[in-house]
Design a protein around this motif. Structure first.
Motif, PDB file in Angstrom:
ATOM      1  N   UNK A  49      -8.550  -7.855  -9.625  1.00 42.68           N
ATOM      2  CA  UNK A  49      -7.650  -7.225 -10.486  1.00 42.68           C
ATOM      3  C   UNK A  49      -6.772  -5.920  -9.773  1.00 42.68           C
ATOM      4  N   UNK A  50      -7.389  -5.288  -8.829  1.00 43.52           N
ATOM      5  CA  UNK A  50      -6.672  -4.454  -8.117  1.00 43.52           C
ATOM      6  C   UNK A  50      -5.475  -4.949  -7.307  1.00 43.52           C
ATOM      7  N   UNK A  51      -5.744  -6.146  -6.789  1.00 39.71           N
ATOM      8  CA  UNK A  51      -4.603  -6.841  -6.208  1.00 39.71           C
ATOM      9  C   UNK A  51      -3.290  -7.250  -7.087  1.00 39.71           C
ATOM     10  N   UNK A  52      -3.891  -7.478  -8.377  1.00 42.19           N
ATOM     11  CA  UNK A  52      -3.024  -7.871  -9.175  1.00 42.19           C
ATOM     12  C   UNK A  52      -1.973  -6.658  -9.792  1.00 42.19           C
ATOM     13  N   UNK A  53      -2.739  -5.523  -9.936  1.00 45.87           N
ATOM     14  CA  UNK A  53      -2.244  -4.454 -10.333  1.00 45.87           C
ATOM     15  C   UNK A  53      -0.921  -3.785  -9.121  1.00 45.87           C
ATOM     16  N   UNK A 142     -11.013   3.014  -7.747  1.00 44.85           N
ATOM     17  CA  UNK A 142     -10.915   3.430  -9.030  1.00 44.85           C
ATOM     18  C   UNK A 142      -9.421   2.634  -9.839  1.00 44.85           C
ATOM     19  N   UNK A 143      -9.495   2.454 -11.105  1.00 42.77           N
ATOM     20  CA  UNK A 143      -8.572   2.007 -11.610  1.00 42.77           C
ATOM     21  C   UNK A 143      -7.532   2.805 -11.657  1.00 42.77           C
ATOM     22  N   UNK A 144      -7.554   4.111 -11.631  1.00 35.64           N
ATOM     23  CA  UNK A 144      -6.481   4.952 -11.884  1.00 35.64           C
ATOM     24  C   UNK A 144      -5.574   5.436 -10.459  1.00 35.64           C
ATOM     25  N   UNK A 145      -6.276   4.917  -9.386  1.00 33.97           N
ATOM     26  CA  UNK A 145      -5.731   5.104  -8.089  1.00 33.97           C
ATOM     27  C   UNK A 145      -4.806   3.984  -7.848  1.00 33.97           C
ATOM     28  N   UNK A 146      -3.634   4.369  -6.673  1.00 34.88           N
ATOM     29  CA  UNK A 146      -2.674   3.218  -6.500  1.00 34.88           C
ATOM     30  C   UNK A 146      -2.665   3.187  -5.059  1.00 34.88           C
ATOM     31  N   UNK A 147      -3.930   3.154  -4.523  1.00 36.31           N
ATOM     32  CA  UNK A 147      -4.161   3.089  -2.971  1.00 36.31           C
ATOM     33  C   UNK A 147      -3.286   1.797  -2.598  1.00 36.31           C
ATOM     34  N   UNK A 148      -3.534   0.801  -2.920  1.00 34.92           N
ATOM     35  CA  UNK A 148      -3.066  -0.407  -2.424  1.00 34.92           C
ATOM     36  C   UNK A 148      -1.511  -0.307  -2.664  1.00 34.92           C
ATOM     37  N   UNK A 149      -1.100  -0.158  -3.544  1.00 34.36           N
ATOM     38  CA  UNK A 149       0.422  -0.058  -3.707  1.00 34.36           C
ATOM     39  C   UNK A 149       0.863   0.882  -2.719  1.00 34.36           C
ATOM     40  N   UNK A 150       0.334   2.206  -2.576  1.00 32.85           N
ATOM     41  CA  UNK A 150       0.590   3.052  -1.535  1.00 32.85           C
ATOM     42  C   UNK A 150       1.018   2.507  -0.285  1.00 32.85           C
TER      43      UNK A 150
END
Length: 308
Positions: A49-53, A142-150
């Motif tokens: 889910x994190x990858x997809x987000x 955490x779901x509210x983080x945007x680490x991978x996108x950053x």
């Protein structure tokens, strides 16, 4: 390959899931560690889910023997779906179908456990000559983080590879790969100049530890093919990244780090796994109303017993 080509967008995610899970025996004798539930959803689903987000819906699982249930989880379960549909149980039907509709999930087998670097190397045919993300199932962000996108943004800006770094206590550095870093013009971005896998506390280059998120330049595959076994007799991804950190952009370098100060859940050992389950349960609206009062009562009762 030109520098411009190397800075093209990241489109694929690799999730190593071939470990034996020995710290969770006997539960993992027949059940993959990645399938252990965080309340009612397996840990590996949160990772996908994190990858997809982050915009990565092409996901390669690097699996091993006895991991077939991971494939089953991300596949359709027609008989179960039909049974839930017949009961008009739309909520559970949605939860069952959700995992199969998340992403395009592919699989490759790692024949023997030879380390994270070898697991990543197993992805070379699927990834090809493109930058890609690596997400370890032990770390939940955490779901509210945007680490991978950053991290993807940093790759697009600087090229090369990117690692996620989190500051840990001195007594914990020996559990991680630790980085020597230099500042850049951005507060949360650093240049990585050295990486040491699981150093002794007095030999760590810093307290900034590599956690389980990476953006790798495809040059990492050629480096991994030439990387000898390192600590623990395994091929270490950190050794390959150290080589890339020394290279120029035209040769697959450099390596940057994103300093992460957000919410991370470690499910790699039993104590942290239990903490993660409790935290996730407390954040669930459908559970918190009943679970939190019980938890407070339990803690009060346990504290009273200790004082007695």
């Amino acid at each position: 390959m030109t520098d411009t080509d190397r800075r093209s967008g990241v489109a694929k995610a690799v999730v190593p899931a071939a470990g034996l899970g020995t710290r969770f025996l006997p539960a993992t004798k027949a059940t993959p560690k990645e399938m252990l539930p965080i309340v009612d959803k397996p840990a590996i689903q949160y990772v996908v889910e994190e990858a997809v987000d982050a915009g990565l819906d092409d996901v390669l699982m690097v699996t091993g023997r006895s991991k077939r249930s991971i494939e089953d989880h991300f596949d359709r379960a027609y008989e179960l779906e039909e049974a839930l549909r017949a009961k008009s149980d739309t909520q559970r039907l949605h939860s069952v179908r959700e995992s199969s509709e998340l992403a395009q999930v592919h699989y490759v087998r790692q024949g023997e456990p030879r380390g994270l670097g070898h697991a990543v190397l197993c992805a070379s045919a699927h990834v090809g000559d493109e930058p890609f993300a690596v997400l370890l199932g032990d770390d939940l962000i955490g779901r509210r983080e945007a680490l991978l996108r950053r991290m993807i943004q940093v790759r697009d800006t600087y090229g090369g590879s990117v690692v996620a770094l989190m500051e840990v206590e001195p007594e914990q550095v020996s559990l991680y790969g630790c980085a020597a870093i230099e500042p850049t013009g951005e507060d949360d971005v650093v240049a990585v100049t050295d990486l040491v896998e699981k150093p002794a506390p007095d030999q760590a280059p810093s307290r900034w530890a590599v956690i389980g998120r990476y953006i790798c330049d495809p040059a990492v595959f050629d480096v991994l093919r030439e990387t000898p076994p390192g600590r623990g007799g395994e091929i270490q991804l950190t050794d390959a990244l150290l080589e890339l950190a020394r290279r120029k952009p035209a040769d697959g370098g450099p390596v940057h780090g994103v300093l992460f100060r957000g919410q991370r859940y470690d499910t790699g050992n039993k104590a942290d796994y239990l903490r993660t389950v409790v935290e996730f349960a407390c954040e669930r609206p459908d559970l918190a109303a009943d679970f939190l009062p019980w938890l407070r009562e339990f803690v009060d009762r346990h504290s009273a017993d200790e004082r007695a």
